[in-house]
Write an enzyme that holds these catalytic residues in place. Structure first.
Site, PDB file in Angstrom:
ATOM      1  N   GLY A  13       0.820  -1.010  -0.074  1.00  0.00           N
ATOM      2  CA  GLY A  13      -0.040   0.248   0.000  1.00  0.00           C
ATOM      3  C   GLY A  13       0.825   1.151  -0.050  1.00  0.00           C
ATOM      4  O   GLY A  13       1.990   1.183  -0.240  1.00  0.00           O
ATOM      5  N   GLU A 167     -18.942   9.721   0.457  1.00  0.00           N
ATOM      6  CA  GLU A 167     -18.492   9.690  -1.011  1.00  0.00           C
ATOM      7  C   GLU A 167     -19.198   8.852  -1.766  1.00  0.00           C
ATOM      8  O   GLU A 167     -19.610   9.179  -2.903  1.00  0.00           O
ATOM      9  CB  GLU A 167     -17.220   9.737  -1.169  1.00  0.00           C
ATOM     10  CG  GLU A 167     -16.260  11.009  -0.399  1.00  0.00           C
ATOM     11  CD  GLU A 167     -14.564  10.901  -0.539  1.00  0.00           C
ATOM     12  OE1 GLU A 167     -13.901  11.765  -0.563  1.00  0.00           O
ATOM     13  OE2 GLU A 167     -14.374   9.508  -0.589  1.00  0.00           O
TER      14      GLU A 167
END
Length: 415
Positions: A13, A167
């Site tokens: 990541g 979102e």
């Protein structure tokens, strides 16, 4: 097989990639292990799920990232065990690797808080596969509802009122409101509904009240039904049951209710704190485990004032950069330096042309179009790779100027 490396990084990541590439620049040999062959940009997965961006816009091959970093070896493998005391990593193939310095940046997994049926029936948005499965399911339900008008309305439920939930709710509501009439019919769009549920009474609890109110107002403008102050007690294949004993019929439930450390952390022998994550020292190493660092969503990190740092991409990226500096110091026998996080604030997209942002340590507040532009700029900067940046910008321009969706969904629903 047992192989030794100066540094092993588990997880590719933000934190893991930054650690590996920064060490490579300093001539340190690194083994970077991840179950995926690509680095994924998690903050934009909801846009993949709603066909605003394609998979290649948010996922970049690890070998593309590291091809000019000759000191980095990429291993596509599933890590099944970590022995933090011995600094060894074992993969599903049975191979064991030993490190002088071990960096655990394996991320997290959705926390369903033992809610009955949630893990089996809800869709998290923490991986590219999650986004693909969600998108495939959404299209399947839209096609079914279009083909059989008598089947009733289509309800989507988002659980969680943090940035991911807000979102996703905004993007999904705008998809139903503006895109479905173009591709299906206005009648079907009128039968599509989005519900956002959270047990706390406010959206975006980390934000200031004016921004919370703005986000709530904006979501209501695109017809999102807000169920705040009530938790989810069960998720079934056909709907969601709330703590007030009401139900919402739904075959499309998004779980944005939080994260916890994955099972690899639980079995590593490392001490666990809040969220099952590892409490690390100011230098990002683990007290009592020499040569072990834990970063990103796997760690509970604090700043110089002792304040807990959030699970954000910017925090993970900076922790990777800082850990690399301390690892170089370790290898040279020099002292480490405490992590100094540059607080850039936080932000959330609420829809096209609408966002909220609180920037810097002083939390300079922005709303509406200025915050939307700031959101775009920050996310472009964080994307990995110039082609990913260019494609994302072009796609956002198209999305903003029209109701077109150039992306397609590939994959099958996991259920």
């Amino acid at each position: 097989m047992r192989t030794k490396y100066p540094v092993i990084v588990v997880g590719a990541g933000f934190a893991g990639v930054e650690t590996a590439t920064r060490l490579s620049r300093r001539g340190v040999r690194v083994l970077l292990i991840d179950r995926n062959s690509y680095h994924q940009f998690q903050p934009l997965l909801y846009q993949v799920a709603t066909a605003q961006l394609g998979v290649s816009d948010v996922a970049r091959p690890l070998r593309s990232i590291t091809r000019k970093r000759r000191w980095v070896t990429v291993l596509h493998a599933d890590v099944t065990a970590i022995d933090a005391k011995a600094r060894t990593v074992t993969t599903a193939d049975g191979d064991t690797f030993t490190a002088r310095v071990l960096v655990v940046a394996s991320g997290a997994e959705p926390n369903f808080f033992n809610t009955p049926g949630a893990e089996e029936n809800a869709y998290p948005l923490y991986s590219v596969k999650d986004a693909i499965n969600f998108g495939a399911r959404m299209v399947e339900l839209l096609e079914d509802a279009h083909r059989e008008p008598q089947s009733g309305d289509l309800h989507a439920v988002i659980v969680g009122g943090g940035p991911t939930g807000v979102e996703t709710a905004g993007a999904l509501a705008e998809t139903f409101k503006y895109v479905v009439p173009e591709y299906f019919s206005p009648d079907l769009a009128a039968r599509c509904h989005v519900h956002l549920v959270d047990m706390v009474p406010n959206l975006l609890s980390a934000f200031a009240e004016p921004n919370q109110k703005y986000a709530e107002k904006r979501l209501r403008e695109v017809d999102v039904d807000l169920r705040l102050g009530v938790g989810v007690t069960e998720v079934s294949p056909v709907g969601v049951t709330l703590a007030d004993e009401t139900t919402i019929p739904s075959g499309l439930v998004v779980w944005a209710g939080g994260l916890k450390a994955g099972p690899i952390i639980q079995a590593s022998g490392l001490p666990q704190g809040r969220g099952g994550r590892v409490d690390v020292g100011m230098d990002l190493s683990v007290p009592g485990f020499p040569g072990v660092y834990v970063l990103g969503d796997s760690a509970n990190m604090i700043d110089a004032h002792g304040t807990a740092l959030p699970q954000l991409g910017s925090v993970a990226k900076q922790s990777g950069i800082w850990a690399a500096q301390n690892i170089v110091a370790d290898l040279k026998g020099q002292p480490r330096q405490p992590f100094r996080y540059l607080d850039k604030g936080f932000m959330a997209m609420v829809g096209r042309g609408a966002a909220v942002a609180e920037l810097g340590r002083r939390r300079f507040r922005m709303q509406g179009f200025p915050a939307f532009i700031a959101w775009l700029a920050v996310h472009v900067a964080l994307l990995s790779g110039w082609w990913q940046k260019v494609r994302a910008i072009l796609t956002w321009v198209q999305d903003y100027l029209s109701n077109e969706r150039s992306q397609v969904f590939i994959g099958t629903d996991r259920r």
